[in-house]
Design an enzyme around this catalytic site. Structure first.
Site, PDB file in Angstrom:
ATOM      1  N   LYS A   1       8.332  -4.147 -10.422  1.00  0.00           N
ATOM      2  CA  LYS A   1       7.724  -2.948  -9.842  1.00  0.00           C
ATOM      3  C   LYS A   1       6.228  -2.835 -10.049  1.00  0.00           C
ATOM      4  O   LYS A   1       5.691  -3.193 -11.091  1.00  0.00           O
ATOM      5  CB  LYS A   1       8.378  -1.700 -10.443  1.00  0.00           C
ATOM      6  CG  LYS A   1       9.814  -1.551 -10.053  1.00  0.00           C
ATOM      7  CD  LYS A   1       9.969  -0.897  -8.705  1.00  0.00           C
ATOM      8  CE  LYS A   1       9.669   0.556  -8.849  1.00  0.00           C
ATOM      9  NZ  LYS A   1      10.452   1.382  -7.957  1.00  0.00           N
TER      10      LYS A   1
ATOM     11  N   HIS B   1       5.667  11.826  14.410  1.00  0.00           N
ATOM     12  CA  HIS B   1       7.038  11.873  13.865  1.00  0.00           C
ATOM     13  C   HIS B   1       7.342  10.656  12.986  1.00  0.00           C
ATOM     14  O   HIS B   1       8.486  10.250  12.860  1.00  0.00           O
ATOM     15  CB  HIS B   1       8.087  11.953  14.983  1.00  0.00           C
ATOM     16  CG  HIS B   1       7.756  12.947  16.051  1.00  0.00           C
ATOM     17  ND1 HIS B   1       8.105  14.271  15.975  1.00  0.00           N
ATOM     18  CD2 HIS B   1       7.063  12.808  17.203  1.00  0.00           C
ATOM     19  CE1 HIS B   1       7.660  14.904  17.054  1.00  0.00           C
ATOM     20  NE2 HIS B   1       7.014  14.047  17.808  1.00  0.00           N
TER      21      HIS B   1
ATOM     22  N   GLU C   1       0.587   9.114  -6.247  1.00  0.00           N
ATOM     23  CA  GLU C   1       1.772   9.947  -6.516  1.00  0.00           C
ATOM     24  C   GLU C   1       1.415  11.156  -7.381  1.00  0.00           C
ATOM     25  O   GLU C   1       1.841  12.275  -7.126  1.00  0.00           O
ATOM     26  CB  GLU C   1       2.851   9.122  -7.220  1.00  0.00           C
ATOM     27  CG  GLU C   1       3.580   8.172  -6.297  1.00  0.00           C
ATOM     28  CD  GLU C   1       4.614   7.358  -7.060  1.00  0.00           C
ATOM     29  OE1 GLU C   1       5.796   7.684  -6.964  1.00  0.00           O
ATOM     30  OE2 GLU C   1       4.232   6.403  -7.761  1.00  0.00           O
TER      31      GLU C   1
ATOM     32  N   SER D   1       7.057  -0.681 -14.222  1.00  0.00           N
ATOM     33  CA  SER D   1       8.230   0.066 -14.652  1.00  0.00           C
ATOM     34  C   SER D   1       8.656  -0.469 -16.006  1.00  0.00           C
ATOM     35  O   SER D   1       8.477  -1.647 -16.299  1.00  0.00           O
ATOM     36  CB  SER D   1       9.346  -0.125 -13.628  1.00  0.00           C
ATOM     37  OG  SER D   1      10.607   0.039 -14.235  1.00  0.00           O
TER      38      SER D   1
END
Ligand code: ARG
Length: 463
Positions: free
Chosen positions: A288, A161, A295, A282
């Site tokens: 970033k 979980h 991804e 970024s």
């Protein structure tokens, strides 16, 4: 694609020229030219067989071989002129062959149809692509084994979980990924058994009246055997669906790895470092460093699952035998194979450089009361019923939470307040190292077992 205006092939039956838009709409050469090499290979085998049964003379066969070799070269060098007037890869190559060698070129299609030809080409094509996918799968598996070996003792929290559950070793976690890829390889190899059956000889749908030797062609092309039923041979695309299904499972697995890497690379987890070469920044936020490769792979899993659905729907309700619908099988298949090869390659390249932040992993396991089950098991060994032990440990966890300490940081006195049967040796199992070491059986997370699993697995990937 370069096009040229040559006349429509075999147009005698037609009184009118094809509508210009329909010509474009029905042509597949824009995408099926990728199967040119396989198409030539199939034609060479077919021609050799035709020569053996006396349909082609030795001279005609030699001309065909020479012509096809030249065409292969032209395609390889990007000099071949593809034409939508010739509709698809098969007719483009045949037309060029006739340009080059004359009458013998026109004889090549004897006892054959584009229906069995295309079914053969796709099978040959997928066979080649599966080989390339297997190479990348094995590269990734080898990378995982190497990493697992380095991290066999590294302790991290295991999750259920997405909550800290029990401590595991990072090596064990990596080996879980390895196992998924083992099944993926098995599935591809299994699907290959059904791909590797030869449709050639089925002709348009009913077979051919020439005394063809299908065993000879099958052998020349490296197929296990000729197919059993001509109607089925030209219309079956089960193998394509199976391939897409196997591919979807691979991508689903990669999406799971990706998701974990993305989470772990976040400042909140901070379990790993993904090297700069596999990340981008970024355009607006200077701080970033985004985990682009995982991804993107996670995102690409969607398109492969989509291709599986396309192929299933493409085949649904099709009557026997060949229908033009089947021309739609190629783009999803090619894209499935390309996506698999690229995603596996990116992962195989990246994995060796993913660095575990061992201390962070360790501290995170410590913060989550990951050894609570170990304490319950300890109490059971001391004679307490498991449900009671579960209760007692719950109280100990609460004390830990209130005082900001892990179970291993409670004093013996405090622990004995929960059960008098607790002795000083309890700290061995409350420590993360003791917890993982105790799960020392086949499939368990103990470093010793992880090393055994790695050693056994080495043989499977030939590493
Ligand atoms: N381009 C076609 C395909 O991809 C080749 C077979 C065409 N056969 C036919 N009878 N129109 O399926």
């Amino acid at each position: 694609m370069t096009t040229v205006n040559t006349e429509k092939l075999s147009s005698a039956r037609f009184a009118e020229a094809t509508d210009a838009f329909v010509e474009e709409f029905t042509a597949s050469v824009g995408f099926d030219q990728r199967m040119a090499r396989q198409d030539i290979r199939g034609s060479l085998a077919h021609a050799a067989m035709l020569c053996k049964i006396g349909i082609l003379t030795e001279q005609e066969l030699a001309d065909i071989q020479r012509g096809l070799a030249q065409i292969g070269g032209e395609i390889e060098r990007g000099e071949f002129v593809w034409s939508i007037k010739q509709e698809d890869v098969h007719m483009n190559i045949e037309a060029r062959l006739t340009d080059l060698i004359g009458i013998a070129g026109k004889k090549l299609h004897t006892g054959r149809s584009r229906n069995d030809q295309v079914a053969t080409d796709i099978r040959l094509y997928l066979r080649d692509d599966i080989a390339a996918i297997l190479v990348q799968l094995e590269r990734l598996q080898t990378a995982l084994l190497d990493k697992a070996e380095q991290e066999a003792d590294t302790i991290m929290p295991g999750f259920t979980h997405l909550q800290v559950a029990q401590p595991v070793t990072f090596g064990h976690h990596l080996m879980a990924w390895f196992e998924m890829l083992c099944r993926d390889r098995e599935r591809l190899r299994d699907c290959l058994k059904r791909i590797n059956v030869m449709p050639l000889g089925a002709a348009a749908l009913a077979g051919t009246s020439y005394p063809i030797d299908r065993h000879m062609t099958a052998e020349l092309l490296g197929f296990f055997r000729p197919s059993n039923n001509s109607l089925d041979s030209v219309s079956d695309r089960d193998f394509a669906i199976e391939f897409a299904a196997a591919g979807s499972l691979i991508m689903m697995h990669l999406s799971r790895f990706s998701e974990e890497l993305v989470l772990w690379a976040s400042a909140q987890f901070d379990f790993i470092d993904i090297p700069d070469a596999f990340c981008t920044g970024s355009s607006i936020m200077p701080q970033k460093k985004n985990p682009d490769v995982p991804e993107l792979v996670r995102g690409k899993s969607g398109r492969v699952a989509g291709h599986l659905m396309s192929l299933l729907m493409l085949m649904k309700s099709q009557p026997l035998a060949y229908n033009k619908d089947n021309q739609e099988d190629k783009e999803p298949l090619f894209d499935t194979a390309d996506t698999l090869i690229n995603c596996l390659r990116a992962f195989a390249d990246m994995m060796p450089h993913v660095k575990a932040k061992r201390e962070n992993m360790y501290n995170s396991a410590k913060r989550g009361f990951a050894t609570a089950t170990d304490l319950a098991d300890y109490l059971v060994r001391k004679g307490m019923a498991f449900r009671d032990a579960h209760e007692v440990v719950g109280l100990a966890v609460r004390l830990g939470l209130e005082s900001g300490r892990d179970l291993s940081e409670l004093t013996l006195n405090e622990l004995q307040g929960f059960s008098s049967s607790i002795g000083a040796e309890v700290f061995d199992i409350l420590k993360l190292e003791g917890s993982v070491a105790s799960r020392n059986h086949i499939g368990g997370t103990a470093p010793e077992q992880v090393r055994k699993a790695i050693a056994a697995a080495r043989g499977q990937v030939g590493a």
